[in-house]
Scaffold this motif. Sequence first.
Motif, PDB file in Angstrom:
ATOM      1  N   PRO A 200      14.333  52.239  37.857  1.00 45.60           N
ATOM      2  CA  PRO A 200      13.642  50.875  37.845  1.00 45.60           C
ATOM      3  C   PRO A 200      12.246  50.723  37.307  1.00 45.60           C
ATOM      4  O   PRO A 200      11.646  51.705  37.425  1.00 45.60           O
ATOM      5  CB  PRO A 200      13.671  50.622  39.590  1.00 45.60           C
TER       6      PRO A 200
ATOM      7  N   GLN B 236      10.024  46.422  39.947  1.00 45.47           N
ATOM      8  CA  GLN B 236      11.005  46.777  40.782  1.00 45.47           C
ATOM      9  C   GLN B 236      10.754  47.681  41.839  1.00 45.47           C
ATOM     10  O   GLN B 236      11.046  47.508  43.242  1.00 45.47           O
ATOM     11  CB  GLN B 236      12.181  47.197  40.056  1.00 45.47           C
TER      12      GLN B 236
ATOM     13  N   ARG C 212      10.591  46.975  45.819  1.00 51.39           N
ATOM     14  CA  ARG C 212      11.549  47.786  46.867  1.00 51.39           C
ATOM     15  C   ARG C 212      10.653  48.340  47.743  1.00 51.39           C
ATOM     16  O   ARG C 212      11.000  48.385  49.144  1.00 51.39           O
ATOM     17  CB  ARG C 212      12.329  48.888  46.066  1.00 51.39           C
TER      18      ARG C 212
ATOM     19  N   TRP D 110      17.218  41.712  46.082  1.00 53.70           N
ATOM     20  CA  TRP D 110      18.365  41.357  45.470  1.00 53.70           C
ATOM     21  C   TRP D 110      18.640  40.723  44.037  1.00 53.70           C
ATOM     22  O   TRP D 110      19.457  41.363  43.346  1.00 53.70           O
ATOM     23  CB  TRP D 110      19.279  40.451  46.514  1.00 53.70           C
ATOM     24  N   ARG D 111      17.839  39.815  43.530  1.00 54.94           N
ATOM     25  CA  ARG D 111      18.086  39.101  42.559  1.00 54.94           C
ATOM     26  C   ARG D 111      17.140  39.827  41.229  1.00 54.94           C
ATOM     27  O   ARG D 111      18.023  39.890  40.310  1.00 54.94           O
ATOM     28  CB  ARG D 111      17.442  37.720  42.538  1.00 54.94           C
TER      29      ARG D 111
ATOM     30  N   ARG E  30      17.852  44.652  41.928  1.00 53.00           N
ATOM     31  CA  ARG E  30      19.391  45.294  42.066  1.00 53.00           C
ATOM     32  C   ARG E  30      19.588  45.776  43.598  1.00 53.00           C
ATOM     33  O   ARG E  30      20.099  46.735  43.927  1.00 53.00           O
ATOM     34  CB  ARG E  30      19.640  46.538  41.199  1.00 53.00           C
ATOM     35  N   TRP E  31      18.783  45.140  44.660  1.00 54.04           N
ATOM     36  CA  TRP E  31      18.950  45.654  46.087  1.00 54.04           C
ATOM     37  C   TRP E  31      20.326  44.892  46.485  1.00 54.04           C
ATOM     38  O   TRP E  31      20.641  44.168  46.150  1.00 54.04           O
ATOM     39  CB  TRP E  31      17.748  44.786  47.023  1.00 54.04           C
ATOM     40  N   PRO E  32      21.091  45.628  47.336  1.00 51.27           N
ATOM     41  CA  PRO E  32      22.170  45.248  48.124  1.00 51.27           C
ATOM     42  C   PRO E  32      22.303  43.847  48.716  1.00 51.27           C
ATOM     43  O   PRO E  32      21.085  43.368  49.215  1.00 51.27           O
ATOM     44  CB  PRO E  32      22.473  46.242  49.110  1.00 51.27           C
ATOM     45  N   GLN E  33      22.947  42.957  48.401  1.00 53.24           N
ATOM     46  CA  GLN E  33      22.999  41.580  48.929  1.00 53.24           C
ATOM     47  C   GLN E  33      23.165  41.631  50.379  1.00 53.24           C
ATOM     48  O   GLN E  33      22.593  40.633  51.271  1.00 53.24           O
ATOM     49  CB  GLN E  33      24.170  40.875  48.447  1.00 53.24           C
TER      50      GLN E  33
ATOM     51  N   ASP F  84      20.053  52.510  42.125  1.00 51.25           N
ATOM     52  CA  ASP F  84      19.236  52.030  41.177  1.00 51.25           C
ATOM     53  C   ASP F  84      20.102  51.182  40.349  1.00 51.25           C
ATOM     54  O   ASP F  84      19.402  50.070  39.990  1.00 51.25           O
ATOM     55  CB  ASP F  84      18.593  52.911  40.278  1.00 51.25           C
ATOM     56  N   ALA F  85      21.202  51.310  39.881  1.00 44.99           N
ATOM     57  CA  ALA F  85      21.820  50.471  39.138  1.00 44.99           C
ATOM     58  C   ALA F  85      23.301  50.616  39.362  1.00 44.99           C
ATOM     59  O   ALA F  85      23.820  51.583  39.904  1.00 44.99           O
ATOM     60  CB  ALA F  85      21.678  50.816  37.504  1.00 44.99           C
ATOM     61  N   GLN F  86      24.097  49.564  39.405  1.00 42.15           N
ATOM     62  CA  GLN F  86      25.403  49.512  39.698  1.00 42.15           C
ATOM     63  C   GLN F  86      26.368  50.079  38.379  1.00 42.15           C
ATOM     64  O   GLN F  86      26.145  49.424  37.345  1.00 42.15           O
ATOM     65  CB  GLN F  86      25.970  47.962  39.998  1.00 42.15           C
TER      66      GLN F  86
END
Length: 152
Positions: free
Chosen positions: A11, A15, A19, A77-78, A81-84, A138-140
């Motif tokens: 990140p 980011q 976080r 989240w937006r 890349r934090w979980p929804q 960090d990334a999906q």
Amino acid sequence: MAPTNDTAARPSGHQQLLRAIVRWVLIVHAALLVVQPFIAGTMLDGRSAGAQAWHLNIGMALPAIGFLQIVVTLLAWRLARWPQGAFTGSIAVWLLELAQFFIGYLGLPLAIHIPLGLLLIVAGVGMAYYYSYRAVPDAQEPASTPAEARPN
């Protein structure tokens, strides 16, 4: 197999800062939720005149911090890349906090106020633990397609 670029998966500085802010908001929010019943307990002895004021002031601050938590988890989240689930859970906790505030402020029965307070403690501490102390990916990673998975 192609070499991976570690810097692309890491990140950015913004980011990481976002976080860290989310983690601190979650932790402070949970800590204030935990301290509320202890302050309420000091009101039971009848000698702690300031305890009721502290309980009220923290109770008024919690929905404000809950709203801040909604904002920062939405941004995280937006943008980071934090979980929804952190965002939607923050909305649920905030709505429960609003109900809890009005139940306490209007002097409605403790049979409603106390169990709802315990639910809020569990939800707030659970969110702080789940989203602050556990590693957030960090990334999906995109799922590979069956065609890519087959050897040639």
